[in-house]
Write an enzyme that holds these catalytic residues in place. Structure first.
Site, PDB file in Angstrom:
ATOM      1  N   VAL A 128      80.339  44.085 -39.063  1.00  0.00           N
ATOM      2  CA  VAL A 128      80.806  45.457 -38.889  1.00  0.00           C
ATOM      3  C   VAL A 128      81.794  45.738 -40.006  1.00  0.00           C
ATOM      4  CG1 VAL A 128      82.058  47.053 -37.409  1.00  0.00           C
ATOM      5  CG2 VAL A 128      80.470  45.434 -36.398  1.00  0.00           C
TER       6      VAL A 128
ATOM      7  N   LYS B 278      77.717  49.111 -38.141  1.00  0.00           N
ATOM      8  CA  LYS B 278      77.181  47.855 -37.632  1.00  0.00           C
ATOM      9  C   LYS B 278      75.871  47.566 -38.350  1.00  0.00           C
ATOM     10  CE  LYS B 278      76.357  45.842 -33.036  1.00  0.00           C
ATOM     11  NZ  LYS B 278      76.383  46.169 -31.592  1.00  0.00           N
TER      12      LYS B 278
ATOM     13  N   SER C 208      82.549  39.520 -38.716  1.00  0.00           N
ATOM     14  CA  SER C 208      81.282  38.942 -39.154  1.00  0.00           C
ATOM     15  C   SER C 208      80.888  37.846 -38.188  1.00  0.00           C
ATOM     16  CB  SER C 208      81.413  38.381 -40.567  1.00  0.00           C
ATOM     17  OG  SER C 208      80.213  37.783 -40.983  1.00  0.00           O
TER      18      SER C 208
ATOM     19  N   GLY D 112      75.219  39.405 -37.962  1.00  0.00           N
ATOM     20  CA  GLY D 112      75.525  40.585 -38.750  1.00  0.00           C
ATOM     21  C   GLY D 112      77.004  40.788 -38.919  1.00  0.00           C
TER      22      GLY D 112
ATOM     23  N   LEU E  44      85.185  44.339 -41.103  1.00  0.00           N
ATOM     24  CA  LEU E  44      86.022  44.263 -39.902  1.00  0.00           C
ATOM     25  C   LEU E  44      85.725  43.028 -39.071  1.00  0.00           C
ATOM     26  CD1 LEU E  44      85.788  47.998 -38.769  1.00  0.00           C
ATOM     27  CD2 LEU E  44      87.653  46.914 -40.036  1.00  0.00           C
TER      28      LEU E  44
ATOM     29  N   ASP F  17      79.394  41.182 -21.223  1.00  0.00           N
ATOM     30  CA  ASP F  17      80.472  40.494 -21.949  1.00  0.00           C
ATOM     31  C   ASP F  17      81.717  41.373 -21.966  1.00  0.00           C
ATOM     32  OD1 ASP F  17      81.856  38.626 -23.368  1.00  0.00           O
ATOM     33  OD2 ASP F  17      80.823  38.945 -25.266  1.00  0.00           O
TER      34      ASP F  17
END
Length: 836
Positions: free
Chosen positions: A473, A492, A467, A471, A465, A662
Site C-alpha cells: 500500500v 493498494k 508491504s 503486495g 505505507l 481479522d
C-alpha cells in the site's frame, strides 16, 4: 433431459416422489399414494427395504395395512433413471433412536410431508403426534397386525410449519422439520484438523453432517492418496455420512453437488505413528534428527556404565538426564521436525566420566520414545584444547549443512504450500436460519462497474505505507477523485512478480467493495485503475495510521477526565510556550478561544480547544493544526468513541452480510478529528515476521483475536467477529497492550481458550465495558451480542459520560476559568515587565 429430433417432447428423469395421504372410513387403514412427474411416465414401485432390487408392489395408491414393517420406500422409474423417497418412521416403543430414524427433514415450500410413528399394541398407550396447533395438518390413528400407528400429514408445507414435531408413546421421538428454498446446503465436519493415534485409526470415522434442499445429487469423499469413495446419494435416512478405517494422514475432501451447486469441505487428518529418530555419533558430538506428527518435548540421557548395563537398565539410576537448549523445532501440521545435538561442552557440564552412552528422547501426547544407545566419545581433557579448533570447524560445517537442508525443506514446502492471496473481508450468502450455514460469495464472475475506473495518469504514487508477501500500500496524490480537486489517497496493489490467481483475487476484492458501499467508519473505496498496467485499488487515506500505534504513541498523554486534560496538557503547555517566546508583545489572548471548551455531541468525542497564541490574523497552517491535534491528550471519552465507531462500522458490514475475519486495532485506521475506520490491508502486512500471526496447520493466523470455532473448526461468522471485537476493546482500553500478555500461543493456550479462559479487566476500562467484553467472549456464539446491541451499549456509555461531564463542568468551570484568567493576567504583566 433428452429431446426428440422434432423438439416436441423431452424425456426427463423422474422427480423426487412425494406422498398423498388418503383417509378412509373409520376403522379402515388409510391409503398412501406415491406421486412423481416425468416424461415418459414413470412406473411406481413400493418396497419394504432401502435396497429396491427386491420384489415390490406396483399398485398405487397402496393400503398401509400391507406395510407393517418400519421401512416403506416408493421409487419412480423410467428409461432415464430412478428416484426414490422413504416414509419417515419412528418407533416410540423402542428405548433408543434407531439409525434409520430421521432426526431432520428438509423440504421446499409446496412439498408434502408424511410422518408415521408406531409401537406394538402390547402397550396400553396409543401413539399420537404433538403438533402445537400449527395450521394445515392432518393426524390419524391406525391399528393392525399387532401395531398401533399415528400419521401426521401436510399436503403443502410453508415456512409456518418449521419446528419440532414429537410423537408421544412409551418413548418420545422428535423430528425437526425445516422448510427452505431450493439450493440450501449446510455441511458440518466438526473439527477441521484432527489428530489421532494409530490405535484410534482402526475404528475412526470421518463424519459429515449434511443438511440440504434438495438432497445431494452427488456425494463423494476424496482421500489424500487420490481415491474417491462414494458416500451415497439416494434415499438418505439422515444427513450423516461417514468414511471409516482411514489410516492415511493428509487432507480429506467431501464433494457435494446440490441443485447444480458444487460444495467442497476439507478436513485434515493426522494419524500419529511412532516418531522417526535418526542419530549420527561423531567425535565430540552426537547429532539427532526426529520427525514427530505432533509437537514434542525433547531430552538427552547419558549412561556411565557399560553398554550391556545401560541396555538392561534403560530407566534406572545408571542414566542421567541432561537438559539443554540446543533444539531446532520446525512445526508443520502432522510433521514436527526436530534437530538436537549433544556436544563436548554439554558432556563436560554434566561432569560425567569418560565415554558415556547417550540417548535422545521424545515425549508427546501419544507416548515416550528414545533412540538406540549412541556411543559418546568426547576428546580427552589433555587434547581437548588442541582439537577445539578442528572440532568447532567440523561442528560448524555440520550445523551449516543441516541448516541448509532444513532451509531447503522449508523452501520446498512453502513453495508447494504457498497460500494464495485472499481478502480477509468476505461477503457471505446465508443459506438457512443458522448463521453457520453460509458460503463465501465468489465475485470472480461478477461484472466490474466501469464507473469506478479512475484515469491512471491522474494518480501520482508516493511513499510506501506497508508491504507484505503479496503486495503493498502506497500513499498517492489523486487529481479529480473528489470535489476537493487534489486528494491524498492510499493505493493498494500487488507486487510486480504476482500470479494470475492473485490478480483475480484482487479484482474479486474490488468487485466486492463496489457492492458493499460507503460508511463513515469503513476505509471506503474511491476508485480503481484496471486498464493497461497493474491493478490499483484506491482507498481513503487515513492521516494517523493504525489505531494500535496511535494508542501506544498517546499513552503518555492519557487523562481520565476532561479537567485533567485541560490543566495538565492544554493550560500548562500554553504557559511554558509563552515563556519561551522572544517577542511577547505580539501575542493576543481572546475570550473567543474558550468558546470550544465543550464536549462534542457527535461520536462522543471531546473537543477542548487549545488556547491559541496568534499573530497576524490568528492563523495556523495545516502543519500547525495537525501537530496541535496530535498533542491533545486522550480521555476515557475518546476510548469509548473509538469503540463506538468500530461497532458502527461492523454493524454496517454485518448488514451487508460481510465478515471481517481479522478485526484488530492494527486493522483500524485513524484519520482527522479522531475518526476511525475499519480496513483490510492484509495484502501489505508481513505476517511471517509479525508476532501476532502464529502458525496453525499450514497457515499463519491471528490466533489471539480468533474465536474458538474459528481456531478449532475454521468457522468464521458475524459472531466470531464479535469475539474479535471484544479483544479489540481490550486493546483500546489497555492503550495498545498485546492481548493475553505474557501468554505464549501453544497447546496450553489452546486448552485455556477451550475451557473458557477470559482476560482480566484492562487498566483503563470501566466495569460495564469489561462486562460487555466478557459477553463478546462467550464460548457459545449465540450468546455473544450482535453489533447493533454493541452500538447501542457504547452510545449509552457515551451519553452517561457526557451527562457527568456537564455536571462537572457546571460545578468546576467557573472557578477553573477564573483561575486560568488570573494566571494568564499575571503572566501577561510579567511579559511587559510590570511588578505583580
Amino acid at each position: 433431459m433428452y429431446c426428440s429430433a422434432k423438439g416436441e417432447e423431452c424425456d426427463e428423469r423422474p422427480s423426487q416422489p412425494w406422498f398423498d395421504f388418503i383417509s378412509n372410513e373409520p376403522g379402515s387403514s388409510p391409503n398412501i399414494k406415491c406421486v412423481s412427474e416425468s416424461y415418459p411416465q414413470a412406473d411406481i414401485g413400493w418396497y419394504t427395504s432401502l435396497e429396491t432390487s427386491g420384489k415390490g408392489f406396483t399398485e398405487n395408491p397402496i393400503n398401509t395395512s400391507k406395510f407393517v414393517k418400519k421401512t416403506l420406500v416408493c421409487c419412480a422409474t423410467n428409461a432415464i433413471g430412478q428416484e426414490c423417497s422413504q416414509l419417515y418412521d419412528y418407533d416410540v416403543g423402542s428405548t433408543s433412536m434407531e439409525e434409520q430414524e430421521v432426526r431432520e427433514v428438509v423440504l421446499s415450500p409446496g412439498q408434502s410431508l408424511l410422518l408415521r410413528c408406531s409401537m406394538t399394541n402390547k402397550e396400553s398407550l396409543h401413539p399420537q403426534w404433538s403438533v402445537d396447533g400449527r395450521p394445515g395438518m392432518t393426524t390419524e390413528s391406525d391399528n393392525h397386525e399387532g401395531f398401533r400407528m399415528a400419521y401426521l400429514y401436510m399436503k403443502s408445507v410453508t415456512e409456518e410449519q418449521n419446528g419440532t414435531y414429537t410423537c408421544v408413546g412409551r418413548q418420545n421421538k422428535s423430528v425437526s422439520v425445516r422448510v427452505l428454498a431450493k439450493g440450501f446446503v449446510s455441511v458440518s465436519l466438526g473439527q477441521t484438523n484432527k489428530t489421532i493415534s494409530t490405535t484410534e485409526a482402526i475404528n475412526f470415522c470421518l463424519q459429515a453432517n449434511i443438511s440440504s434442499q434438495p438432497l445431494p445429487d452427488y456425494c463423494a469423499w476424496e482421500t489424500p492418496d487420490g481415491k474417491w469413495v462414494d458416500c451415497g446419494q439416494r434415499s438418505w435416512r439422515n444427513g450423516t455420512r461417514v468414511l471409516c478405517d482411514q489410516k492415511i494422514s493428509g487432507e480429506y475432501k467431501l464433494h457435494l453437488e446440490v441443485a447444480s451447486q458444487r460444495v467442497i469441505r476439507t478436513m485434515a487428518l493426522c494419524v500419529a505413528d511412532k516418531p522417526q529418530i535418526n542419530c549420527s555419533p561423531l567425535e565430540g558430538i552426537v547429532w539427532c534428527e526426529a520427525v514427530s506428527p505432533v509437537p514434542t518435548n525433547v531430552s538427552w540421557k547419558l549412561c556411565q556404565e557399560s553398554n550391556n548395563n545401560c541396555m538392561r537398565d534403560p530407566q534406572g539410576s545408571s542414566w542421567t538426564q541432561v537438559q539443554h537448549e540446543k533444539v531446532e523445532d520446525v512445526y508443520l501440521f502432522c510433521e514436527t521436525r526436530i534437530n538436537s545435538s549433544m556436544t563436548t561442552n554439554d558432556w563436560l557440564a554434566a561432569d560425567l566420566p569418560a565415554n558415556p552412552f547417550a540417548q535422545f528422547c521424545l515425549t508427546n501426547s501419544f507416548g515416550y520414545w528414545c533412540s538406540d544407545n549412541q556411543y559418546f566419545s568426547p576428546p580427552s581433557t589433555k587434547t581437548h584444547l588442541q582439537s577445539t579448533g578442528s572440532n568447532e570447524l567440523k561442528i560448524g560445517i555440520l550445523v551449516l549443512l543441516v541448516a541448509l537442508v532444513v532451509i531447503g525443506l522449508l523452501f520446498l514446502y512453502n513453495f508447494r504450500k504457498k497460500p494464495r492471496y485472499e481478502s480477509q473481508l468476505q461477503m457471505i450468502q446465508i443459506m438457512g436460519h443458522n448463521d453457520n450455514d453460509y458460503i463465501y460469495i465468489n465475485f470472480k464472475d461478477f461484472e466490474y462497474d466501469q464507473k469506478w475506473e479512475f484515469p491512471r495518469e491522474n494518480l501520482q504514487l508516493g511513499k510506501e505505507l506497508g508491504s507484505g508477501a503479496f503486495g503493498m500500500v502506497v500513499q498517492a496524490t489523486a487529481v479529480g477523485i473528489s470535489p476537493l480537486g487534489i486528494s491524498q489517497v492510499a493505493v493498494k496493489m500487488l507486487k510486480e512478480k504476482h500470479q494470475t490467481v492473485e490478480k483475480e483475487a484482487l479484482m474479486s476484492e474490488l468487485k466486492m467493495m463496489t457492492q458493499i458501499g460507503n460508511h463513515d467508519n469503513i476505509v471506503n473505496l474511491l476508485g480503481a485503475c484496471t486498464g493497461t498496467g497493474p491493478v490499483y485499488l484506491i482507498f481513503q487515506f487515513c492521516w494517523y495510521g493504525d489505531l494500535l500505534n496511535y494508542l501506544k504513541n498517546n499513552r503518555e498523554c492519557y487523562h481520565k477526565s476532561l479537567t485533567d486534560a485541560f490543566i495538565t496538557d492544554r493550560f500548562s503547555s500554553l504557559y511554558h510556550n509563552q515563556q519561551s517566546k522572544k517577542d511577547y508583545s505580539e501575542f493576543q489572548i481572546t475570550l473567543d478561544d474558550y468558546s470550544h471548551m465543550q464536549p462534542a455531541t457527535t461520536g462522543g468525542q471531546e473537543n477542548i480547544a487549545l488556547l491559541k497564541l496568534t499573530a497576524e490574523g490568528n492563523q495556523f497552517d495545516k502543519d500547525r493544526e495537525q501537530q496541535a491535534e496530535e498533542l491533545e491528550g486522550l480521555t476515557y471519552q475518546d476510548l469509548l468513541s473509538f469503540a463506538h465507531q468500530v461497532a458502527m462500522g461492523m454493524e454496517f458490514l454485518s448488514s451487508k452480510n460481510c465478515i471481517h475475519r481479522d478485526l484488530a486495532a492494527r486493522n483500524v485506521l485513524v484519520t482527522k478529528d479522531r475518526l476511525v475506520k475499519i480496513g483490510d490491508f492484509g495484502l501489505a502486512r508481513d505476517i511471517d515476521n509479525d508476532s501476532n500471526y502464529v502458525v496453525r496447520g499450514n497457515v499463519r493466523l491471528p490466533v489471539k483475536w480468533m474465536a474458538p470455532e474459528s481456531i478449532f473448526q475454521g468457522m468464521y461468522t458475524m459472531k466470531s467477529d464479535t469475539w474479535a471485537y471484544g479483544i479489540l476493546l481490550w486493546e483500546i482500553f489497555s492503550l495498545g497492550v498485546t492481548p493475553y500478555p505474557g501468554v505464549k500461543v501453544d497447546n496450553k493456550f489452546y486448552s485455556m481458550i477451550k475451557r473458557g479462559f477470559q482476560m482480566e479487566c484492562p487498566y483503563y476500562a470501566g466495569i460495564s465495558v469489561y462486562r460487555m467484553m466478557c459477553k463478546c467472549w462467550s464460548l457459545e456464539p449465540s450468546d455473544r451480542p450482535a453489533f447493533s446491541k454493541l452500538v447501542a451499549f457504547m452510545e449509552a456509555q457515551l451519553t452517561n459520560m457526557e451527562e457527568k461531564l456537564y455536571h462537572n463542568t457546571a460545578e468546576e468551570m467557573s472557578s477553573d476559568y477564573m483561575n486560568a484568567l488570573a494566571i494568564l493576567d499575571i503572566s501577561s504583566q510579567l511579559m511587559k515587565g510590570k511588578e505583580v
